[in-house]
Design an enzyme around this catalytic site. Structure first.
Site, mmCIF file in Angstrom:
data_model
loop_
_atom_site.group_PDB
_atom_site.id
_atom_site.type_symbol
_atom_site.label_atom_id
_atom_site.label_comp_id
_atom_site.label_asym_id
_atom_site.label_seq_id
_atom_site.Cartn_x
_atom_site.Cartn_y
_atom_site.Cartn_z
ATOM 1 N N ILE A 14 0.831 -1.215 0.000
ATOM 2 C CA ILE A 14 0.000 0.000 0.000
ATOM 3 C C ILE A 14 0.864 1.263 0.000
ATOM 4 C CG2 ILE A 14 -0.349 0.164 2.521
ATOM 5 C CD1 ILE A 14 -2.866 0.948 -0.324
ATOM 6 N N SER A 36 11.759 0.018 7.864
ATOM 7 C CA SER A 36 11.201 -1.211 7.329
ATOM 8 C C SER A 36 12.313 -2.249 7.330
ATOM 9 C CB SER A 36 10.710 -0.941 5.899
ATOM 10 O OG SER A 36 9.608 -1.729 5.565
ATOM 11 N N ARG A 37 11.948 -3.503 7.615
ATOM 12 C CA ARG A 37 12.992 -4.527 7.694
ATOM 13 C C ARG A 37 13.647 -4.735 6.336
ATOM 14 N NH1 ARG A 37 9.058 -8.924 9.846
ATOM 15 N NH2 ARG A 37 8.163 -8.101 7.923
ATOM 16 N N LYS A 90 -5.646 1.518 7.770
ATOM 17 C CA LYS A 90 -6.801 0.775 8.237
ATOM 18 C C LYS A 90 -6.488 -0.723 8.257
ATOM 19 C CE LYS A 90 -8.465 -1.611 5.503
ATOM 20 N NZ LYS A 90 -8.159 -2.703 4.513
ATOM 21 N N ASP A 168 -10.680 -7.614 6.053
ATOM 22 C CA ASP A 168 -9.688 -6.608 5.631
ATOM 23 C C ASP A 168 -10.293 -5.725 4.525
ATOM 24 O OD1 ASP A 168 -6.759 -5.573 5.574
ATOM 25 O OD2 ASP A 168 -7.268 -6.005 3.499
HETATM 26 P P1 NAP Z 1 2.149 -5.817 3.124
HETATM 27 O O1 NAP Z 1 2.746 -5.295 1.872
HETATM 28 O O2 NAP Z 1 2.031 -7.286 3.310
HETATM 29 O O3 NAP Z 1 2.882 -5.261 4.415
HETATM 30 C C1 NAP Z 1 3.420 -3.959 4.511
HETATM 31 C C2 NAP Z 1 4.805 -4.023 5.116
HETATM 32 O O4 NAP Z 1 4.702 -4.266 6.509
HETATM 33 C C3 NAP Z 1 5.648 -5.162 4.581
HETATM 34 O O5 NAP Z 1 6.233 -4.860 3.354
HETATM 35 C C4 NAP Z 1 6.667 -5.354 5.686
HETATM 36 O O6 NAP Z 1 7.799 -4.530 5.465
HETATM 37 C C5 NAP Z 1 5.909 -4.908 6.926
HETATM 38 N N1 NAP Z 1 5.562 -6.111 7.693
HETATM 39 C C6 NAP Z 1 5.002 -7.243 7.250
HETATM 40 N N2 NAP Z 1 4.915 -8.151 8.247
HETATM 41 C C7 NAP Z 1 5.416 -7.547 9.323
HETATM 42 C C8 NAP Z 1 5.635 -7.966 10.655
HETATM 43 N N3 NAP Z 1 5.335 -9.205 11.036
HETATM 44 N N4 NAP Z 1 6.170 -7.083 11.518
HETATM 45 C C9 NAP Z 1 6.538 -5.859 11.129
HETATM 46 N N5 NAP Z 1 6.377 -5.415 9.855
HETATM 47 C C10 NAP Z 1 5.828 -6.251 8.989
HETATM 48 O O7 NAP Z 1 0.701 -5.224 3.345
HETATM 49 P P2 NAP Z 1 -0.093 -4.052 2.623
HETATM 50 O O8 NAP Z 1 -0.953 -4.627 1.567
HETATM 51 O O9 NAP Z 1 0.810 -2.927 2.285
HETATM 52 O O10 NAP Z 1 -1.085 -3.648 3.818
HETATM 53 C C11 NAP Z 1 -0.614 -2.999 4.975
HETATM 54 C C12 NAP Z 1 -1.798 -2.334 5.669
HETATM 55 O O11 NAP Z 1 -2.399 -1.421 4.747
HETATM 56 C C13 NAP Z 1 -2.894 -3.321 6.087
HETATM 57 O O12 NAP Z 1 -3.457 -2.939 7.307
HETATM 58 C C14 NAP Z 1 -3.923 -3.193 4.972
HETATM 59 O O13 NAP Z 1 -5.240 -3.470 5.418
HETATM 60 C C15 NAP Z 1 -3.773 -1.726 4.614
HETATM 61 N N6 NAP Z 1 -4.212 -1.452 3.230
HETATM 62 C C16 NAP Z 1 -3.783 -2.239 2.192
HETATM 63 C C17 NAP Z 1 -4.300 -2.013 0.909
HETATM 64 C C18 NAP Z 1 -3.862 -2.834 -0.277
HETATM 65 O O14 NAP Z 1 -4.448 -2.681 -1.356
HETATM 66 N N7 NAP Z 1 -2.851 -3.691 -0.172
HETATM 67 C C19 NAP Z 1 -5.203 -0.970 0.687
HETATM 68 C C20 NAP Z 1 -5.545 -0.145 1.745
HETATM 69 C C21 NAP Z 1 -5.057 -0.398 3.011
HETATM 70 P P3 NAP Z 1 9.264 -5.029 5.905
HETATM 71 O O15 NAP Z 1 9.339 -6.503 5.656
HETATM 72 O O16 NAP Z 1 10.182 -4.230 5.035
HETATM 73 O O17 NAP Z 1 9.372 -4.691 7.365
#
Ligand code: NAP
Length: 308
Positions: A14, A36-37, A90, A168
């Site tokens: 996101i 970020s890791r 969110k 979600d």
């Molecule tokens: P994501 O790419 O899976 O996760 C975002 C980042 O969080 C990862 O790249 C990782 O970065 C870090 N992360 C993952 N697991 C972790 C852990 N166990 N501990 C600490 N950091 C961790 O997810 P995303 O799709 O961006 O979604 C993230 C949030 O945004 C969620 O709450 C989601 O509901 C919200 N969101 C997503 C979307 C969408 O379309 N994807 C839309 C609106 C809102 P590092 O490995 O570099 O630390």
């Protein structure tokens, strides 16, 4: 006061899809660091943890927390305690109580906490709200059906406890419904379908009513292939309103009334700036409360195992 020096935590999907392009165009925020890791942003100083970022960049004024919800509280508490304004992706947290604690911490530190609900800023949401306020609503149907393999490939956290599963995306629908209905509704019954190998549901059916006995029915399903559906349909005294494509389009009695390009994240950052300038917080827990209620009241049905 602007631009505000901003850090992002959790550089993933996101952040790349929405936060970075919106911040780049914003006059109110300047991205000065990431934590970020693994994820980094070209040209922006990168740290592995929020602690390192807070120590290394004292000029930081605000942080956006974009990691999965189960890992957000600790980072939010550290940032607020360090006197930084906080933007929560969110859903704002994994539990209601932890977000209430963050709100109290923000107040105690005189900084702003913003629990963002991006779907509320979809272009046709305000016109839908105005239409519903102008008439009498007979019933509401919410249909949120999408293909999880397309939208969330290999996101293990989403299937773990606290990852919310189909809620979600479903919470996006609930963030719109709680904004456009004239009165608060509450869940009266629910069924949640859990794949036998997952701790979060793949589908849910929810029934709500409000004080005037308005019936609201919602179906969320992550097994939808082909056409994806993000619709809210209201039968009203003035006819049928369809808010479709996740809030992008509004039609009434089959006539398209409103359709504009989405600018959800640009609007979210404008709102964050407003909240900071006003010296207050914006934390509406209504959508997360409905999800918690669904888990409290819902019947649990075990269905076929899910594999990405
Ligand atoms: P994501 O790419 O899976 O996760 C975002 C980042 O969080 C990862 O790249 C990782 O970065 C870090 N992360 C993952 N697991 C972790 C852990 N166990 N501990 C600490 N950091 C961790 O997810 P995303 O799709 O961006 O979604 C993230 C949030 O945004 C969620 O709450 C989601 O509901 C919200 N969101 C997503 C979307 C969408 O379309 N994807 C839309 C609106 C809102 P590092 O490995 O570099 O630390």
């Amino acid at each position: 006061m602007f631009p505000i020096n901003l850090g992002i935590v959790g550089v993933g999907k996101i952040v790349r899809d929405q936060h970075l392009p919106s911040i780049a165009k914003s006059a109110e925020f300047n991205l000065v660091a990431t934590a970020s890791r693994q994820g980094t942003v070209e040209g922006v100083p990168a740290y592995k943890t929020i602690e390192e970022m807070l120590d290394a960049v004292p000029s930081l004024q605000a942080v956006s927390l974009c990691m999965p919800p189960q890992y957000r509280y600790d980072a939010a508490h550290k940032a607020l305690s360090a006197g930084k304004h906080v933007f929560l992706e969110k859903p704002p947290g994994a539990t209601l109580s932890e977000v209430a604690d963050l709100e109290a911490t923000a107040a105690a530190k005189s900084v702003s906490l913003f629990a963002s609900w991006h779907s509320r800023y979809a272009p046709a949401v305000e016109p839908a709200r105005a239409f519903l306020a102008s008439t009498s609503i007979k019933s509401v149907e919410v249909i949120w059906k999408e293909d999880v393999r397309h939208w969330h490939p290999n996101q293990a956290w989403i299937w773990q406890a606290g990852g919310l599963g189909v809620f979600d995306p479903g919470i996006n629908a609930l963030s719109i419904v709680t904004h456009i209905l004239p009165r608060a509704a509450f869940i009266t019954s629910a069924t949640l379908e859990f794949p036998e190998n997952c701790d979060a549901p793949i589908a849910a059916e929810l029934h709500f009513k409000d004080a005037n006995d308005l019936s609201v029915h919602a179906v969320f399903d992550w097994r939808q292939t082909g056409k994806q559906t993000w619709d809210i349909i209201a039968e009203t005294e003035a006819g049928t309103m369809i808010l479709s494509e996740g809030g992008a389009k509004l039609s009434i009695n089959g006539e398209l009334k409103f359709s504009e390009p989405e600018q959800e994240y640009a609007s979210l950052y404008s709102r964050f700036a407003q909240v900071i300038a006003a010296g207050r917080s914006d934390v509406d827990l209504a959508p997360l409360r409905h999800v918690a209620d669904a888990f409290l009241l819902g019947k649990r049905k075990v269905v076929a195992a899910f594999f990405d």
